[in-house]
Design a protein around this motif. Structure first.
Motif, PDB file in Angstrom:
ATOM      1  N   LEU A 199      33.077 -17.022   8.269  1.00  0.00           N
ATOM      2  CA  LEU A 199      32.075 -16.308   7.469  1.00  0.00           C
ATOM      3  C   LEU A 199      32.156 -16.703   6.005  1.00  0.00           C
ATOM      4  O   LEU A 199      31.121 -16.848   5.338  1.00  0.00           O
ATOM      5  N   TYR A 200      33.361 -16.878   5.476  1.00  0.00           N
ATOM      6  CA  TYR A 200      33.485 -17.249   4.069  1.00  0.00           C
ATOM      7  C   TYR A 200      32.795 -18.587   3.797  1.00  0.00           C
ATOM      8  O   TYR A 200      32.042 -18.734   2.821  1.00  0.00           O
TER       9      TYR A 200
ATOM     10  N   TRP B  83      29.125  -7.628   6.778  1.00  0.00           N
ATOM     11  CA  TRP B  83      29.827  -7.588   8.066  1.00  0.00           C
ATOM     12  C   TRP B  83      30.552  -6.254   8.223  1.00  0.00           C
ATOM     13  O   TRP B  83      30.467  -5.597   9.267  1.00  0.00           O
ATOM     14  N   SER B  84      31.257  -5.840   7.175  1.00  0.00           N
ATOM     15  CA  SER B  84      32.017  -4.592   7.211  1.00  0.00           C
ATOM     16  C   SER B  84      31.108  -3.373   7.355  1.00  0.00           C
ATOM     17  O   SER B  84      31.393  -2.455   8.127  1.00  0.00           O
ATOM     18  N   VAL B  85      30.002  -3.379   6.619  1.00  0.00           N
ATOM     19  CA  VAL B  85      29.083  -2.239   6.649  1.00  0.00           C
ATOM     20  C   VAL B  85      28.432  -2.106   8.019  1.00  0.00           C
ATOM     21  O   VAL B  85      28.304  -0.994   8.563  1.00  0.00           O
TER      22      VAL B  85
ATOM     23  N   LEU C  20      24.034 -11.539  10.188  1.00  0.00           N
ATOM     24  CA  LEU C  20      23.829 -12.360  11.386  1.00  0.00           C
ATOM     25  C   LEU C  20      25.162 -12.745  12.016  1.00  0.00           C
ATOM     26  O   LEU C  20      25.301 -12.786  13.250  1.00  0.00           O
ATOM     27  N   TYR C  21      26.159 -12.997  11.194  1.00  0.00           N
ATOM     28  CA  TYR C  21      27.483 -13.371  11.692  1.00  0.00           C
ATOM     29  C   TYR C  21      28.129 -12.207  12.443  1.00  0.00           C
ATOM     30  O   TYR C  21      28.805 -12.407  13.458  1.00  0.00           O
TER      31      TYR C  21
ATOM     32  N   LEU D 283      26.499  -9.873  14.106  1.00  0.00           N
ATOM     33  CA  LEU D 283      25.822  -9.803  15.406  1.00  0.00           C
ATOM     34  C   LEU D 283      26.340 -10.891  16.348  1.00  0.00           C
ATOM     35  O   LEU D 283      26.515 -10.658  17.552  1.00  0.00           O
ATOM     36  N   TYR D 284      26.618 -12.063  15.799  1.00  0.00           N
ATOM     37  CA  TYR D 284      27.186 -13.155  16.602  1.00  0.00           C
ATOM     38  C   TYR D 284      28.575 -12.769  17.115  1.00  0.00           C
ATOM     39  O   TYR D 284      28.901 -12.974  18.300  1.00  0.00           O
ATOM     40  N   CYS D 285      29.404 -12.204  16.236  1.00  0.00           N
ATOM     41  CA  CYS D 285      30.753 -11.803  16.641  1.00  0.00           C
ATOM     42  C   CYS D 285      30.718 -10.715  17.717  1.00  0.00           C
ATOM     43  O   CYS D 285      31.509 -10.749  18.671  1.00  0.00           O
ATOM     44  N   ARG D 286      29.810  -9.762  17.560  1.00  0.00           N
ATOM     45  CA  ARG D 286      29.679  -8.715  18.571  1.00  0.00           C
ATOM     46  C   ARG D 286      29.255  -9.309  19.907  1.00  0.00           C
ATOM     47  O   ARG D 286      29.771  -8.932  20.968  1.00  0.00           O
ATOM     48  N   ARG D 287      28.323 -10.211  19.867  1.00  0.00           N
ATOM     49  CA  ARG D 287      27.800 -10.814  21.104  1.00  0.00           C
ATOM     50  C   ARG D 287      28.880 -11.633  21.815  1.00  0.00           C
ATOM     51  O   ARG D 287      28.938 -11.655  23.051  1.00  0.00           O
ATOM     52  N   ARG D 288      29.761 -12.277  21.032  1.00  0.00           N
ATOM     53  CA  ARG D 288      30.812 -13.098  21.621  1.00  0.00           C
ATOM     54  C   ARG D 288      32.098 -12.313  21.885  1.00  0.00           C
ATOM     55  O   ARG D 288      33.096 -12.881  22.331  1.00  0.00           O
ATOM     56  N   GLY D 289      32.079 -11.027  21.602  1.00  0.00           N
ATOM     57  CA  GLY D 289      33.255 -10.190  21.839  1.00  0.00           C
ATOM     58  C   GLY D 289      34.393 -10.478  20.881  1.00  0.00           C
ATOM     59  O   GLY D 289      35.572 -10.335  21.250  1.00  0.00           O
TER      60      GLY D 289
END
Length: 217
Positions: free
Chosen positions: A84-85, A134-136, A204-205, A207-213
């Motif tokens: 993400l950074y 991401w945190s929020v 968006l990142y 949502l990607y992390c959530r989708r990929r677990g």
């Protein structure tokens, strides 16, 4: 820790010498501008995100990055944080360049190009905006402290920051030449477009992390 150390190291490079030739070299290699990209210094898309010339800028960004970066690493992984950074840095840089180029085109069409100063950006704020977003999104009800003092729900604080940046972009575009604008927005020289681009990347990142677990719930 490595990101913070890198930022501190480049801050030291900014301040190790005060002569004009050194400052020009740092500006050419550690700030982002349409001029630098035109002259094929593409590395500045990333190096500018590790670059702080002023101590207050470095301190504020590193404190914020440490707080939200540690939280993100605990909830995901160091690799996800670095992803993400880097992606937030690149996206915020592209957003800044696109908006600055659009402002330049508007200034040219409005016959004020001769008075317009070249914009240059440095700092980790765009990437940090991504980490904050991401945190929020992970916990919008968590309590954050505005200016490290005033408690606010995360969603409200983030929404206020986004509104501030959008209005700052409007002011920058509407005025064309910052020197004609004596407002707070002109005096701060904040790269609002970079914050918006970085924040969108962070959302968006997530949502990607959530989708990929990749997020610990």
């Amino acid at each position: 820790v490595c990101v913070c150390v890198s930022n501190v190291g480049i801050y030291a490079l900014w301040n190790i010498k005060s002569d004009n030739s050194h400052r020009r070299w740092m500006t050419s290699n550690f700030t982002l501008s349409v001029k630098n990209i035109y002259e094929e210094r593409y590395h500045t898309l990333l190096t500018s995100a590790f670059s702080h010339a002023a101590s207050w800028h470095l301190a504020a960004n590193m404190l914020t990055l440490w707080c939200f970066g540690c939280q993100m690493i605990a909830l995901s992984s160091p690799a996800a944080f670095m992803g993400l950074y880097v992606s937030g840095s690149l996206a915020s840089g592209v957003g800044f360049l696109c908006f600055d180029f659009y402002k330049a085109y508007h200034a040219y069409m409005s016959d004020v190009m001769e008075n317009r100063q070249i914009s240059a950006m440095e700092g980790a704020s765009g990437a940090i905006s991504g980490v904050l977003a991401w945190s929020v999104l992970h916990d919008p009800k968590q309590i954050l402290y505005f200016l490290f003092v005033i408690p606010m729900p995360a969603a409200l604080l983030w929404g206020s920051i986004v509104a501030f940046d959008l209005y700052g972009m409007y002011r920058a575009f509407d005025k064309g030449d910052d020197r004609e604008d004596s407002s707070f927005f002109a005096s701060t020289k904040i790269a609002h477009s970079a914050h918006i681009s970085g924040g969108l990347t962070g959302a968006l990142y997530y949502l990607y992390c959530r989708r990929r677990g990749l997020v610990r719930l």
